[in-house]
Scaffold this motif. Structure first.
Motif, PDB file in Angstrom:
ATOM      1  N   GLN B 102     -26.569 -28.730  38.178  1.00  0.00           N
ATOM      2  CA  GLN B 102     -27.058 -28.194  36.909  1.00  0.00           C
ATOM      3  C   GLN B 102     -26.781 -29.192  35.770  1.00  0.00           C
ATOM      4  O   GLN B 102     -27.645 -29.457  34.934  1.00  0.00           O
ATOM      5  N   ARG B 103     -25.589 -29.771  35.780  1.00  0.00           N
ATOM      6  CA  ARG B 103     -25.229 -30.731  34.715  1.00  0.00           C
ATOM      7  C   ARG B 103     -26.094 -31.977  34.803  1.00  0.00           C
ATOM      8  O   ARG B 103     -26.483 -32.541  33.784  1.00  0.00           O
ATOM      9  N   TYR B 105     -29.099 -32.048  35.968  1.00  0.00           N
ATOM     10  CA  TYR B 105     -30.424 -31.634  35.494  1.00  0.00           C
ATOM     11  C   TYR B 105     -30.453 -31.630  33.969  1.00  0.00           C
ATOM     12  O   TYR B 105     -31.374 -32.159  33.344  1.00  0.00           O
ATOM     13  N   ASP B 106     -29.413 -31.037  33.369  1.00  0.00           N
ATOM     14  CA  ASP B 106     -29.359 -30.961  31.907  1.00  0.00           C
ATOM     15  C   ASP B 106     -29.313 -32.347  31.266  1.00  0.00           C
ATOM     16  O   ASP B 106     -29.805 -32.538  30.157  1.00  0.00           O
TER      17      ASP B 106
END
Lengths: 514, 130
Positions: B102-103, B105-106
């Motif tokens: 997720q990180r 991706y962000d």
């Protein structure tokens, strides 16, 4: 290993190599480990099983290896509140295995280091996935984990955290360096990011299908794992593999070794700034993988080994292709090896870099390819040869320098030996069937499989459940033994040499994290 | 040095022609045009292993070998998600890797594409879901 002098009775254990099992009290466990260590034996694996539903509490299983073969020691504890003796003072490699066993089954050792190892706050810390009454709840939130890294303090010491996501196409893991200037004082690894519950998953599979999951424990060693699984199952199902299948399995294992060693040699050149090496070796590796695809239907040879034999016979045309390939590869290797050996810049990076002396390797239990490069002369293909290795008389490759150069040299020599084996197998391959039916494994029987993969010995312990299920399956990668040694190999080297040293070991994250 | 040059000359250029677009892909040609317009003629990829068995990594590495020479097509693997157009995700996305993924991706700038590689990345297959 003579257990009777320790007052223990042992019985034969189903395995393709000499193996015995014995129940052990806490003091017998310690005595047996000390005795094995004194006589040059090593700890292969350690894990826990929840046997409360059969009113046997929790069972600690420890596999030791010495010159006589394997011993499986079983130490039963009535419940999770009891501790078992810490084996770390005898076998340093036990540390992480014990911590991982606690994370998954919830019985601690009585050692000082009780930090989690595979637990990364994805499930509550008082829940243990490999207990039989474990239930995963969808509403569990990812927590924060504060891992107590050991810190070095002093003038000019600073810390470099790296990972879990690395700046390359590699697996995730965390490295914490304590450095002064460029020099590494200490490295501490933190692994577990690729943990995906493989052991739990086994327990919901049919025993006849488990080889497929075993073949995905570490993709680069799919042949070794699938073979180890097949060995364990065949041992408890009293199945004899046809001779042709045994020879084909060895062919697959040697081709896996060749492909991985070629890939590693390319990247070792590249990590020392020699892109020519990568271009040459990645081309040679691709040729091998394409032959695999043509001959066996899969580039990495996944799912070719099945319980009872192999799923894919070798056609005559592919025998010819492999024979020709051996000749080409031998010639190409000779040319590129001369270039590597004569390249001063490359040798300057390789030599004395990441050294593990034979003494240290022995103390820490370094195994497999890296072990052989540090004078640890162990190779299952020579020490306990299964068919067809007994007939092929494998020549073990060793070196004593224990540096990156030694691990490079062992790879070169092992490719040479594997090419000789491939040629011998292709020429002498017996005719006949390549798959036999597998009988039903008796419930609660345990079998072991052990195969010398390209990285080192892969162990797999399989316990059958009733009605063709898997009760417990523990695959054990040689990386468990070698990851801690990497922390020692880097000491006093400079940070920019870490990728090179790391690559020279090329350990598995997936095979370790499970 | 002479040995190296001789070996390079003898090896020659091994790069193969890239395969033409699949028939099925022609149907989505408009999408492709859009992608090309947005990303230009170069594509940068950040790979994230989210629980792979490392088989997919071996094959992604193979893309860089002289036969496929993916860099010759203007496709490059980069070290930081901040430099990437595409996140290439392998593995069944283990719980332990979910936050890191997720990180990553962000940290990838828009516009971005996520490509799941292999059976595990797409469906989890043998490792199952959850």
């Amino acid at each position: 290993m003579d257990l009777s002098k320790l007052g223990m009775t042992s019985a034969m254990l189903a395995a393709p190599l000499p193996a015995r099992r014995a129940a052990a009290t806490a003091s017998q466990l310690l005595a047996a480990c000390r005795d094995a260590s004194k006589r040059g034996g090593r700890l292969v694996a350690l894990w826990l099983a929840d046997e409360r539903d059969r009113e046997r509490g929790f069972c600690l299983r420890v596999v030791l290896q010495d010159a006589d073969g394997l011993v499986l020691l079983e130490h039963t504890m009535p419940d999770g509140d009891v501790q078992y003796p810490d084996l770390t003072p005898i076998f340093p490699a036990a540390n992480r295995m014990q911590r991982a066993a606690f994370d998954l089954v919830g019985v601690p050792s009585d050692g000082d280091d009780q930090r989690p190892w595979l637990w990364l706050a994805s499930w509550p810390i008082d829940q243990f996935p490999l207990r039989r009454d474990f239930e995963a709840k969808p509403n569990w939130q990812q927590g924060e984990e504060e891992y107590a890294f050991v810190r070095v303090e002093g003038d000019g010491v600073h810390e470099i955290p790296v990972g879990p996501v690395h700046a390359g196409i590699i697996e995730p893991g965390h490295f914490r360096f304590q450095v002064v200037g460029e020099k590494v004082l200490r490295l501490e690894e933190r692994l577990g990011w690729v943990h995906k519950g493989i052991e739990k998953r086994f327990e919901s599979m049919a025993i006849g299908d488990g080889h497929r999951l075993a073949g995905r424990v570490s993709g680069d060693s799919t042949v070794a794992y699938a073979w180890a699984y097949a060995q364990a199952l065949e041992a408890i199902a009293a199945t004899t593999v046809p001779p042709r299948a045994a020879w084909l399995r060895a062919l697959l294992l040697e081709r896996e070794r060749i492909a991985n060693h070629l890939g590693d040699l390319g990247y070792l050149g590249n990590d020392a700034g020699f892109a020519f090496g990568l271009a040459q070796f990645s081309r040679l590796k691709e040729d091998v993988l394409r032959t695999n695809l043509a001959a066996f239907g899969h580039r990495l040879l996944m799912d070719v080994i099945v319980p009872g034999g192999v799923d894919h016979d070798l056609a005559a045309e592919h025998r010819e292709r492999m024979r020709a390939e051996c000749a080409t590869l031998e010639e190409q290797l000779r040319i590129v090896r001369d270039i590597f050996d004569e390249h001063a810049g490359l040798q300057d990076r390789f030599r004395n870099c990441g050294r593990v002396t034979p003494d240290l390797a022995h103390q820490l239990g370094l195994t497999g390819l890296a072990g052989r490069a540090s004078g640890q002369a162990r190779d299952l293909r020579c020490d306990f040869p299964v068919a067809p290795y007994a007939e092929l008389a494998v020549r073990m490759v060793t070196a004593t320098d224990g540096d990156v150069a030694a691990r490079v040299a062992v790879r070169f020599d092992e490719i040479g030996e594997s090419l000789r084996l491939v040629r011998a197998i292709v020429e002498r391959l017996p005719d006949g069937e390549c798959r036999a039916p597998v009988a039903r494994a008796a419930a609660y029987e345990t079998g072991l499989g052990m195969v010398e993969g390209w990285r080192g010995p892969v162990l797999l312990a399989l316990t059958a459940g009733p009605d063709g299920t898997i009760r417990r399956c523990h695959p054990h990668d040689p990386s468990w033994a070698n990851w801690p040694v990497l922390e020692h190999a880097i000491i006093d080297n400079i940070v920019p040499d870490f990728p090179l040293i790391n690559k020279s070991f090329n350990l598995s994250y997936s095979g370790h994290d499970l | 040095m002479l040995h190296i040059l001789r070996q390079i000359a003898k090896t020659g250029i091994r790069t193969e022609r890239p395969p033409a677009a699949d028939e099925d892909m022609v149907v989505v040609a408009r999408l492709q045009e859009q992608v090309l317009r947005t990303l230009g003629r170069a594509l940068t990829i950040r790979h994230v292993d989210a629980g792979s068995c490392n088989g997919c990594e071996l094959e992604i590495h193979a893309l860089g070998n002289p036969y496929y020479n993916i860099e010759g097509l203007g496709i490059r693997f980069v070290a930081s998600p901040r430099h990437a157009d595409v996140l290439l995700v392998t593995g069944p996305v283990s719980k332990h890797m979910a936050i890191a993924l997720q990180r990553t991706y962000d940290a990838t700038p828009e516009p971005k594409i996520v490509v799941a590689v292999g059976e595990c990345g797409c469906t989890g297959v043998i490792f199952g879901e959850g």
